[in-house]
Design an enzyme around this catalytic site. Structure first.
Site, PDB file in Angstrom:
ATOM      1  N   ASP A  70      35.108 -56.640 -81.754  1.00 44.19           N
ATOM      2  CA  ASP A  70      35.451 -56.661 -83.175  1.00 44.19           C
ATOM      3  C   ASP A  70      36.364 -57.832 -83.531  1.00 44.19           C
ATOM      4  O   ASP A  70      36.160 -58.514 -84.544  1.00 44.19           O
ATOM      5  CB  ASP A  70      36.131 -55.348 -83.570  1.00 44.19           C
ATOM      6  N   ASN A 109      28.794 -54.479 -85.662  1.00 40.21           N
ATOM      7  CA  ASN A 109      29.104 -53.113 -86.095  1.00 40.21           C
ATOM      8  C   ASN A 109      30.609 -52.960 -86.246  1.00 40.21           C
ATOM      9  O   ASN A 109      31.172 -51.895 -85.991  1.00 40.21           O
ATOM     10  CB  ASN A 109      28.564 -52.091 -85.083  1.00 40.21           C
ATOM     11  N   ASP A 159      40.646 -40.924 -85.067  1.00 38.79           N
ATOM     12  CA  ASP A 159      40.060 -41.671 -83.954  1.00 38.79           C
ATOM     13  C   ASP A 159      40.367 -41.016 -82.613  1.00 38.79           C
ATOM     14  O   ASP A 159      39.672 -41.275 -81.622  1.00 38.79           O
ATOM     15  CB  ASP A 159      40.581 -43.111 -83.939  1.00 38.79           C
ATOM     16  N   GLU A 178      31.137 -45.402 -86.242  1.00 36.27           N
ATOM     17  CA  GLU A 178      30.186 -46.110 -85.382  1.00 36.27           C
ATOM     18  C   GLU A 178      28.919 -45.292 -85.163  1.00 36.27           C
ATOM     19  O   GLU A 178      27.816 -45.817 -85.030  1.00 36.27           O
ATOM     20  CB  GLU A 178      30.842 -46.420 -84.035  1.00 36.27           C
ATOM     21  N   HIS A 230      32.321 -46.779 -78.573  1.00 34.48           N
ATOM     22  CA  HIS A 230      33.330 -46.991 -77.527  1.00 34.48           C
ATOM     23  C   HIS A 230      34.164 -45.748 -77.256  1.00 34.48           C
ATOM     24  O   HIS A 230      34.533 -45.468 -76.110  1.00 34.48           O
ATOM     25  CB  HIS A 230      34.244 -48.151 -77.934  1.00 34.48           C
ATOM     26  N   ARG A 231      34.484 -44.985 -78.294  1.00 35.45           N
ATOM     27  CA  ARG A 231      35.360 -43.827 -78.107  1.00 35.45           C
ATOM     28  C   ARG A 231      34.633 -42.672 -77.406  1.00 35.45           C
ATOM     29  O   ARG A 231      35.264 -41.887 -76.692  1.00 35.45           O
ATOM     30  CB  ARG A 231      35.960 -43.393 -79.438  1.00 35.45           C
ATOM     31  N   LYS A 279      34.248 -52.971 -77.724  1.00 34.65           N
ATOM     32  CA  LYS A 279      34.596 -52.998 -79.150  1.00 34.65           C
ATOM     33  C   LYS A 279      36.105 -53.015 -79.344  1.00 34.65           C
ATOM     34  O   LYS A 279      36.624 -53.692 -80.229  1.00 34.65           O
ATOM     35  CB  LYS A 279      33.973 -51.796 -79.857  1.00 34.65           C
TER      36      LYS A 279
END
Length: 677
Positions: A51, A95, A319, A347, A407-408, A439
């Site tokens: 990002d 993204n 998050d 995402e 990613h998470r 990311k």
């Protein structure tokens, strides 16, 4: 898609300093603010991820001068006071939600600009309408390729450079509001008001606080709208430190919950009062059973006594909900997570993705994945734990977790896979496309592996100017060790004794002076490492006071006295326990009798040496005038703990070696000693 990664469970407690990268949210906001400032800003601790690279590349394509040093985690950017050099550009945002929203509002400042923007397929489905509608009402035009008004990517943005009074619907993403808040100081008379409310209020607060840090405080009026009382270009910051990512830190807060007793992980830069609302995850962890020790901008998290169930609202720090959702499968009771409706448009649909993968692991969730697919308004998730169900699902081998390019998802399930489900180290979770962590946290799985370690004690001995301090500090930084400079201990005592009227020629005065001293320890940042510094009556002496001519002249003689060395011996040995209690992966202690007296059983013992001429040159470069040969003689001939190369120590002559070569050679020994046994 990157190759699937099998997660190896921890069979030893996680220990060490978590290598948490800089915050993506802060890095990307800071890039925009610095580009709108007048002058050069240098970021330290910056995140380099997919990002942030997208945003850096976009700014460069717009004509901004941006240079980066990824190894040093620094970015230097020259802001142009609100001017955007290139009035035409094609930008692809991948993204990256923050880059997409922030750039769109940023570009609106260009008079007569024409910018073609697009993103990945996933980004084309993410919320942009609220921002585009607000900018359109302010005079911009966002058009689809067919010329019709755009509500998302791809679009061409025609800009006027004037904003005026804007109204935004940020109910789908707080980034839509944050994007506008950052640009209103550059347009006199501009303001932003909201239609309804927004999610993730802490991120809006982060944006407003950062605008103030760059010299343009925002004001929230009684009617709820935002404005800038003193509009103009932002003020460049000579140095701006990026906080470590609080969301990324949540994984390492959770890790001790799954790796057994005696786990202890240290997280630097994690503290209330910072810019990031996601530090609130620590309170949820504590409610679920975590043992947390906050101190001086750090957080040490230890083995959880158990994972407790409960009902939690994650609206303000959503998050991190995936972190709790995965370890909730091991809890003592159900865990309900609320306030996460907006994460269904990130995402990926994170609520659905989490429910789907937990069900594949045999875990019951409510609503079910099928119910979530049928109803996009469902906004909570309850996890019903069951280790037996997990064992049954993984009985035939590791289950590959789909990450949905998120990613998470990858990182959260990486933590769950670290649990030794079968008690024999057998892997039971694999992560598809682990590189998606790029990311925000490109080196996540390496950082996770770095905590799979035994506690290591490292002694570094040597004469004057042999490189003990520079070597030890670098080793501490690389391996998550607590650095202990015993030379500073002797300087602190020398200064205190001199102030008390004691002299090296009068041992009785020294002994009397020592009897009145009350010493302690404080962990401080020192030249890139975390060091344990000696305190006197709770006060930390100033470094300058420890290097006065009087202290320099007396320290060698006072340090040679048996009463002084005996006084400090147990204190220095206690630094090992301090390092363990503070969550370090070990301790590196430097001095002249560490491997022979203080830590004779240290796992790694080093004796540094160099020829006298080389050491004299180093001493002179430091501004010191003492003669190294005289100091060597005094150290080697004192009656108590003379300077010697301990038997069995690794002898290393660094006369013709660089610091990096020396550190690399010792690092290899530390890595071997740290291997779990």
């Amino acid at each position: 898609m990157s190759p699937t990664l099998v997660i190896r469970p921890f069979q030893t407690p996680a220990r060490g300093v978590a290598q948490v990268p800089g915050s993506k949210s802060i890095t990307n906001r800071a890039l925009i603010l610095a580009a709108l400032a007048d002058g050069v800003t240098l970021f330290t601790g910056a995140l380099f991820s997919r990002d942030t690279r997208i945003l850096i590349a976009a700014l460069q394509s717009l004509g901004f001068e941006v240079s980066a040093d990824e190894s040093a985690c620094t970015i230097r950017i020259t802001g142009l006071g609100g001017r955007i050099p290139n009035a035409r550009a094609k930008i692809h945002v991948g993204n990256a939600g923050t880059a997409a929203r922030f750039l769109t509002a940023f570009l609106a400042l260009a008079p007569e600009g024409r910018y073609e923007l697009d993103g990945d397929e996933a980004m084309r489905a993410r919320p942009m309408r609220g921002l585009l509608d607000a900018l359109t009402a302010g005079g911009c035009r966002a058009l689809q390729p067919d010329g019709s008004p755009a509500s998302g990517f791809p679009f061409t943005l025609h800009t006027t450079g004037k904003l005026g009074r804007l109204e935004v619907d940020a109910s789908a993403s707080s980034q839509l509001l944050s994007a506008l808040l950052m640009v209103i100081p550059l347009s006199a008379g501009a303001s932003v008001s909201m239609k309804g409310s927004t999610v993730s209020e802490p991120f809006v607060e982060m944006t407003a606080r950062m605008c103030g840090q760059f010299g343009r405080p925002l004001e929230r009026l009684a009617d709820g709208s935002w404005t800038c009382a003193s509009p103009g270009a932002y003020v460049a910051q000579p140095t701006y430190a990026i906080e470590p990512d609080a969301t990324a830190a949540s994984y390492f807060i959770a890790l001790p919950a799954v790796t057994g007793s005696r786990a202890s992980v240290r997280i630097e830069g994690y503290a209330d009062g910072g810019l990031q609302g996601d530090t609130a995850f620590a309170k949820v962890a504590a409610a679920c059973g975590a043992t947390l020790k906050p101190a001086n901008g750090t957080l040490v998290t230890e083995s959880w006594s158990g994972i407790l169930g409960g009902d939690f609202d994650f609206n303000a720090f959503s998050d991190t909900f995936l972190t709790l959702a995965t370890i909730a499968t091991l809890a003592a009771g159900p865990v309900k997570i609320r306030g996460i409706a907006h994460t269904r448009k990130q995402e990926t649909d994170r609520v659905l993705a989490m429910a789907t993968e937990l069900e594949r692991l045999g875990i019951k969730v409510a609503p079910s994945a099928a119910e979530l697919r049928a109803d996009e308004t469902l906004s909570s998730l309850t996890i019903f734990p069951g280790k037996a169900a997990l064992r049954q699902a993984a009985a035939d081998g590791p289950i590959a977790i789909r990450t949905y390019e998120d990613h998470r998802m990858a990182m959260s399930f990486g933590i769950l896979g670290s649990f030794d489900l079968f008690g024999d180290g057998r892997p039971w979770i694999a992560i598809e496309d682990p590189a998606c962590t790029g990311k925000t946290f490109p080196h996540f799985f390496q950082a996770l592996e770095a905590l799979r370690t035994n506690f290591v004690r490292v002694s570094v001995d040597g004469g004057a100017a042999s490189g003990k301090s520079s070597t030890s500090r670098r080793l501490a930084q690389l391996h998550g060790l607590l650095h202990v400079d015993t030379g500073a201990h002797y300087r602190s005592l020398t200064r205190a004794l001199l102030l008390a009227g004691a002299t090296a020629d009068d041992p009785a005065s020294v002994k009397a002076g020592l009897g009145k001293l009350r010493i302690g320890s404080r962990v401080i940042a020192r030249q890139g490492a975390r060091s344990s510094a000696l305190t006197l009556d709770g006060v930390l002496p100033d470094d300058a006071d420890l290097r006065t001519p009087e202290v320099n002249a007396a320290v060698s003689k006072i340090a040679a006295l048996p009463s002084v060395r005996t006084f400090l011996l147990e204190y220095q040995r206690a630094q090992v326990k301090l390092a363990s209690d503070q969550g370090f992966a070990g301790v590196v202690m430097e001095g002249r009798d560490i491997g022979s007296v203080v830590l004779p059983d240290a796992e790694v013992r080093i004796f540094l040496e160099a020829d006298p001429d080389a050491r004299a040159q180093r001493r002179a470069a430091e501004g010191q005038s003492d003669q190294v040969t005289q100091r060597d003689h005094l150290d080697a001939t004192r009656k108590t703990a003379p300077l010697i190369c301990p038997q069995g120590a690794h002898r290393l002559d660094n006369t013709h070696k660089t610091l990096q070569e020396v550190v690399s050679e010792i690092s290899d020994l530390i890595k071997i000693a740290a291997l779990p046994r």
